[in-house]
Motif scaffolding. Structure first.
Motif, mmCIF file in Angstrom:
data_model
loop_
_atom_site.group_PDB
_atom_site.id
_atom_site.type_symbol
_atom_site.label_atom_id
_atom_site.label_comp_id
_atom_site.label_asym_id
_atom_site.label_seq_id
_atom_site.Cartn_x
_atom_site.Cartn_y
_atom_site.Cartn_z
ATOM 1 N N PRO A 46 0.819 -1.218 0.000
ATOM 2 C CA PRO A 46 0.000 0.000 0.000
ATOM 3 C C PRO A 46 0.847 1.261 0.000
ATOM 4 N N GLY A 47 0.220 2.368 -0.395
ATOM 5 C CA GLY A 47 0.884 3.658 -0.340
ATOM 6 C C GLY A 47 0.489 4.424 0.913
ATOM 7 N N ALA A 48 1.225 5.477 1.195
ATOM 8 C CA ALA A 48 0.925 6.434 2.278
ATOM 9 C C ALA A 48 0.997 5.832 3.670
ATOM 10 N N LEU A 49 1.778 4.782 3.864
ATOM 11 C CA LEU A 49 1.961 4.255 5.218
ATOM 12 C C LEU A 49 2.620 5.291 6.123
ATOM 13 N N LYS A 50 3.551 6.033 5.591
ATOM 14 C CA LYS A 50 4.233 7.056 6.393
ATOM 15 C C LYS A 50 3.230 8.071 6.930
ATOM 16 N N GLU A 51 2.322 8.509 6.081
ATOM 17 C CA GLU A 51 1.357 9.519 6.508
ATOM 18 C C GLU A 51 0.417 8.958 7.586
ATOM 19 N N TYR A 52 0.057 7.686 7.470
ATOM 20 C CA TYR A 52 -0.748 7.080 8.532
ATOM 21 C C TYR A 52 -0.007 7.131 9.859
ATOM 22 N N TRP A 53 1.261 6.724 9.832
ATOM 23 C CA TRP A 53 1.970 6.635 11.101
ATOM 24 C C TRP A 53 2.388 8.003 11.635
ATOM 25 N N ASP A 54 2.589 8.961 10.773
ATOM 26 C CA ASP A 54 2.792 10.327 11.265
ATOM 27 C C ASP A 54 1.563 10.783 12.043
ATOM 28 N N THR A 55 0.387 10.392 11.574
ATOM 29 C CA THR A 55 -0.859 10.777 12.239
ATOM 30 C C THR A 55 -1.044 10.003 13.537
ATOM 31 N N PHE A 56 -0.757 8.702 13.531
ATOM 32 C CA PHE A 56 -0.868 7.919 14.765
ATOM 33 C C PHE A 56 0.025 8.499 15.865
ATOM 34 N N TYR A 57 1.241 8.852 15.510
ATOM 35 C CA TYR A 57 2.170 9.376 16.505
ATOM 36 C C TYR A 57 1.780 10.788 16.976
ATOM 37 N N LYS A 58 1.015 11.467 16.192
ATOM 38 C CA LYS A 58 0.652 12.846 16.516
ATOM 39 C C LYS A 58 -0.372 12.912 17.644
ATOM 40 N N TYR A 59 -1.223 11.876 17.754
ATOM 41 C CA TYR A 59 -2.318 11.907 18.726
ATOM 42 C C TYR A 59 -2.270 10.661 19.607
#
Length: 1012
Positions: free
Chosen positions: A528-541
């Protein structure tokens, strides 16, 4: 056998034993502590070759096959455990949502394939003095059992244990076991999971010899105090046929089998052991104690012994966050089926270990047992290796979504007993595993009173764990009621939630429960694509506590073509209708457990060490420990400086004392050369590897890495020097350009190079030509409709003008080509201008520009050029990201460097052929023969390239790997840009930053002959 048991919804079982935890009894403590069932004289495995008969309906099955006088010598042989569809009977059938039979609960078709199994086994005189239990760990779908002609019982529920007391039916010596298995029953309506429909006895079958009074069940709980420091081990023991004078002797041992407490005798069958500051179990430190329990009679004789591995840990929801041992963790998880390319769900223990080793090596810390309780031995491994588990009930009614009411059975009290049966049997079997942190009420079954009943029962039985129910949260979130917490589930759990929605959820502070993505990042094919963006969001909150990728492994079934080529089959390949085609091929690893590029991307994005540059000129970086519990002491940090593909300096730094969640600054003592070499990039590489071997990886295994560009040497000034002259001859439709060591012919009609040779070596066979189409990936399915509606797959080229001009000094020629690229039937197109400049040294500079006109599509698959080169130029080197495949939104796993591979090695052989093998951020690439002669391609900016022995059309048209026919020539793609991957096969599409928006474009490539 009672008539029609298989579609009597009020008949869940007949004479099945009460559920209990999974364990093997032993006669001696030392044997019990091996946990090896082969060391138990109380255990007899019945796996092996059974006699087998297949019928299309229950009525056509041999009626009295279980009787002693029935002759089965003419029957076929069948391995147990296995599925009969994988042994040539019936056929595998794959659906995701739809029931493959009419939806009319509780009825099932008359055509209900039915298998009759029989085998003999021997019972010793010693066993005849004991109680003997027959246990099936998994039979799909339901079954009747006979021993020596006597009916023993009946059970439904495919992925759960069924145990029967057969003591009264046995005789000393030879005994006969007969089992009849039905493919369909009313319980099939509760087992509509996204997987192959496969039938038969697919898990272990065995006998247990127990004394009349024996340990029927054990329930282990570890209660930590409010400071998560000291603990009390509480154990409830259920004794079967308890009589006066019985007692249990018990002792807790540490991981090295050293006593933690004295041996105790207890007649209450309740153990309570205070433990001062025990080692806490977590996925990062899966420390297991060992509890030995022996049942003794009034004469102090040991009747039997069992051993339980114990992990001290707590699970709770506090202040809107899931806490393990008081710590808010991130679930870096995957969804996992029991699956094997040859055995289906009848998986060997070694295969389970392989799965877990790959998960741990990939930085995965959690598993959701999608969508049923997995083989019981899998949870032992999760305890030992360290994985958090959401254990999911064998329940899914997804097919009712098709008929318009996903809640139909879940909200019907008439089905409550069946729902509770599935919850009770899972919890009772698996309750002693520290790895299990949540009980799940099933999957994609809507929501209703039966789920509420399941949750109520589970909370009463086991208040130490949380309840997971995606159906509860789905209605809340997708209904737009984000201010409401779920009523049944302890966590908000949604599927394929977009990053934008996650941001909104993370910012909403009034919710009192944590949020998990029980499915996200659909790992189907290329992606899949955009795994980095998912985990940036998980770590943010803090409330966003991670998610579980769908899914762990492709479920392809290994097959061979007529000419012996291996491939993996999916829905429809067996004539199964209806089917959901290749939707079952959606894992991070392939059916044979070859990791896909997505596996490595996921590993990189969730790695537990984060490195940030602070002051690269001074060599200062910050290292953050993203583990939840452990320090970085178990890792080694090594660094090097790399330039032009060579390591210039290297050393190591100590990571000692960086505790979980802490950040520490480091100064890397490198020394760059002065002056810097012109045109050279200098990279700082940091690598975090295991300092010692673990159960899942050897010493030196890479856990995390980081890379930073330190400096770029100034581009060297280009001095043409003496340039050979070129000659040009125009003849008919061709231009012939010659230099001192090359010959090039140009097709004026088609507007492209026809042939290019240097020192007699052919460098180019066709092209380069503009290419805007790529072989569709699974994640392209939404864009594909728009792209095909705009005819991008049918683009045709019209050459409007070809002009050429020889330089005044005769050292170069420029050929200007004006073309229009457009589809049939439609009025939009791309006006392009390509200028080829060929100089006296044989270099070819390709300068491309284009402008879309008319009603063009919003996005394009790619913008680039395609050409073919001879098969001899199959040795590839490049400077850019590597060594693996990468795309705009999936390239974190690939670091910059100089790499070498053959063309064959550039292929990612996806089960379903599609676009693959791209490399991003490339400065140059070479194609050479075995003697080091070939062509080097560089760009004015970084570019993408791929190279295969297959064309775009080959990948687009093939449906299986064996349908790809290798061509002699090599298809090379040089792309200015490619559209991202996204996860739209079942999730959000490509993020805006990675879309290839249609617009004006320009780029340049230089092709230079070389010899080394």
């Amino acid at each position: 056998m009672k008539p029609q048991d298989w579609q009597a919804m009020n008949v869940l079982h007949r004479d099945r034993e009460k559920s209990r935890s999974y364990f093997i009894p032993f006669s001696h403590e030392n044997r019990a502590l091996t946990y090896d069932r082969g060391n138990s004289d109380r255990f007899k495995l019945l796996n092996g070759v059974w006699k087998f008969h297949y019928a299309e309906t229950p009525q056509e099955a041999p009626a009295e096959f279980y009787k002693d006088e029935f002759d089965v010598s003419g029957w076929d042989d069948m391995e147990v455990p296995d599925h009969w569809q994988l042994q040539g009977y019936d056929k595998p059938h794959y659906t995701n949502v739809n029931y493959p039979f009419p939806v009319d609960p509780p009825h099932v078709p008359t055509e209900n394939p039915t298998a009759s199994y029989q085998r003999d086994f021997h019972i010793s005189d010693g066993w005849m003095k004991k109680l003997v239990y027959l246990r099936f760990e998994g039979v799909d779908n339901c079954f009747h059992v006979w021993v020596n002609g006597h009916e023993v019982g009946f059970s439904k529920g495919s992925r759960m244990a069924a145990e029967f007391n057969i003591s009264s039916y046995l005789c000393s010596g030879k005994n006969t076991l007969a089992v009849r298995v039905y493919k369909w029953s009313d319980s099939s309506y509760l087992e509509d999971q996204d997987m192959w429909w496969l039938s038969g006895i697919f898990r272990d079958v065995y006998l247990l010899s127990r004394p009349k009074a024996h340990i029927r069940d054990v329930f282990v709980r570890t209660d930590l105090d409010e400071d998560y420091q000291d603990a009390t081990l509480n154990v409830d023991i259920d004794i079967e046929n308890a009589v006066e004078g019985l007692k249990v002797e018990y002792q807790l041992l540490d991981a090295w089998r050293e006593p933690v407490n004295d041996r105790f005798l207890d007649e209450r069958f309740q153990i309570q052991i205070p433990v001062k500051n025990p080692q806490k179990w977590s996925a990062e430190n899966p420390y297991l104690y060992q509890l030995v329990i022996s049942l003794k009679d009034q004469h102090d004789r040991v009747l039997e012994t069992i051993a339980q591995k114990v992990g001290f840990r707590s699970v709770e929801l506090k202040d809107g966050v899931v806490l393990i041992n008081g710590v808010a963790i991130k679930f870096k998880g995957v969804n996992r089926h029991d699956s094997h390319p040859d055995y289906g769900r009848a998986i060997p223990l070694s295969h389970m270990k392989k799965d877990i080793e790959l998960m741990k090596q990939g930085n995965i810390n959690a598993v959701r047992s999608a969508h049923y309780p997995n083989d019981p031995r899998f949870y032992d491994l999760c305890d030992e290796y360290g994985l958090y588990v959401i254990d999911e009930a064998d329940l899914e009614t997804h097919g009712f979504e098709t008929v318009g009411n996903i809640n139909r059975l879940s909200d019907d009290p008439a089905w409550e007993a069946a729902y509770l049966d599935r919850m009770e049997r899972m919890v009772e079997r698996d309750k002693n595993h520290p790895s299990i942190v949540m009980w799940s009420l099933g999957n994609e079954s809507g929501n209703g009173v039966n789920h509420a009943a399941m949750a109520k029962w589970a909370r009463a039985k086991d208040p130490t764990r949380l309840i997971h129910h995606e159906g509860d949260s789905r209605e809340l979130f997708w209904g737009g009621k984000r201010q409401v917490d779920p009523t049944v589930s302890d966590v908000h759990t949604t599927m394929y939630t977009s990053i934008a929605e996650l941001e909104e959820v993370g910012q909403y502070t009034e919710l009192t429960k944590a949020h998990l993505l029980c499915e996200y990042a659909h790992a189907m094919g290329n992606g899949p694509g955009a795994l980095k963006e998912y985990w940036d969001t998980f770590y943010k909150y803090k409330r966003l506590q991670g998610g579980f990728v769908w899914e762990w492994a492709d479920h392809g079934i290994r097959q061979h073509s007529a000419d012996g080529q291996e491939y993996f089959a999916y829905g429809g390949d067996f004539g199964d209708q209806p089917n959901d085609y290749n939707f079952v091929i959606d894992g991070l690893v392939m059916p044979d457990r070859t990791p896909s590029p997505g596996y490595f991307e996921h590993k990189k994005v969730i790695e537990p060490v984060k490195v940030d540059a602070v002051d690269l000129d001074a060599g200062t970086v910050e290292v953050t420990n993203r583990y939840d519990f452990i320090s970085l002491d178990h890792l080694t940090l090594s660094w090097n400086i790399e330039a032009d593909g060579k390591v210039m300096q290297s050393d190591g730094l100590s990571l000692e004392g960086i505790e979980a969640g802490q950040t520490k600054s480091f100064t890397v003592p490198f020394d760059l050369p002065k002056p810097l070499k012109g045109g050279t990039d200098y990279w700082l590489n940091l690598q975090f590897t295991l300092a010692a071997a673990t159960s899942w990886a050897p010493v030196g295994h890479e856990v995390a890495w980081a890379q930073f560009m330190l400096a770029q040497g100034a581009e060297p000034s280009y001095e043409a020097g003496d340039m050979d002259s070129v000659t040009v001859e125009e003849a008919g439709s061709f231009l012939y350009v010659q230099g001192a060591n090359f010959d090039l012919s140009f097709n004026k009609v088609l507007g492209n190079i026809h042939s290019w040779k240097c020192d007699g070596l052919e460098l180019l066979q066709t092209g380069p030509t503009l290419q805007f189409w790529r072989a569709m990936i699974d994640n392209d399915h939404r864009s594909e409709k728009e792209w095909k509606n705009h005819g991008i797959h049918w683009l045709q080229q019209r050459t409007d003008q070809v002009t050429w001009k020889l330089a005044k000094d005769n050292t170069s020629i420029s050929i200007k080509v004006v073309q229009r690229i457009a589809p049939p039937m439609l009025a939009w197109g791309i006006d392009s201008e390509i200028t080829y400049t060929i100089d006296g040294n044989g270099d070819v500079l390709v300068d491309v520009s284009g402008k879309p006109t008319g009603n063009a599509p919003r996005t394009l698959p790619r913008i680039g050029m395609e050409m073919t080169v001879p098969n001899t130029l199959d040795q590839v080197s490049w400077y850019g990201r590597g060594p693996g495949e990468s795309y705009a939104d999936s390239k974190q796993a690939n670091r910059f460097g100089i790499y070498k591979k053959s063309v064959d090695e550039l292929l990612t052989n996806y089960v379903y052929p599609q676009e693959n093998g791209n490399r991003t951020d490339v400065n140059w690439v070479t194609f050479a023969n075995g003697h080091g002669m070939g062509v080097i391609i560089s760009g004015s900016n970084t570019f993408n390239f791929s190279a295969h022995h297959y064309s775009v059309a080959d990948f687009d048209q093939a449906k299986h790997t064996h349908e790809l026919v290798k061509k002699d020539e090599i298809y090379v793609h040089l792309d200015d840009q490619q559209h991202g991957l996204g996860t739209a096969s079942c999730g959000p599409d490509v993020l805006p930053d990675y879309e290839l928006i249609t617009g004006d474009f320009s780029f340049k490539f230089r092709l230079t002959p070389f010899s080394v």
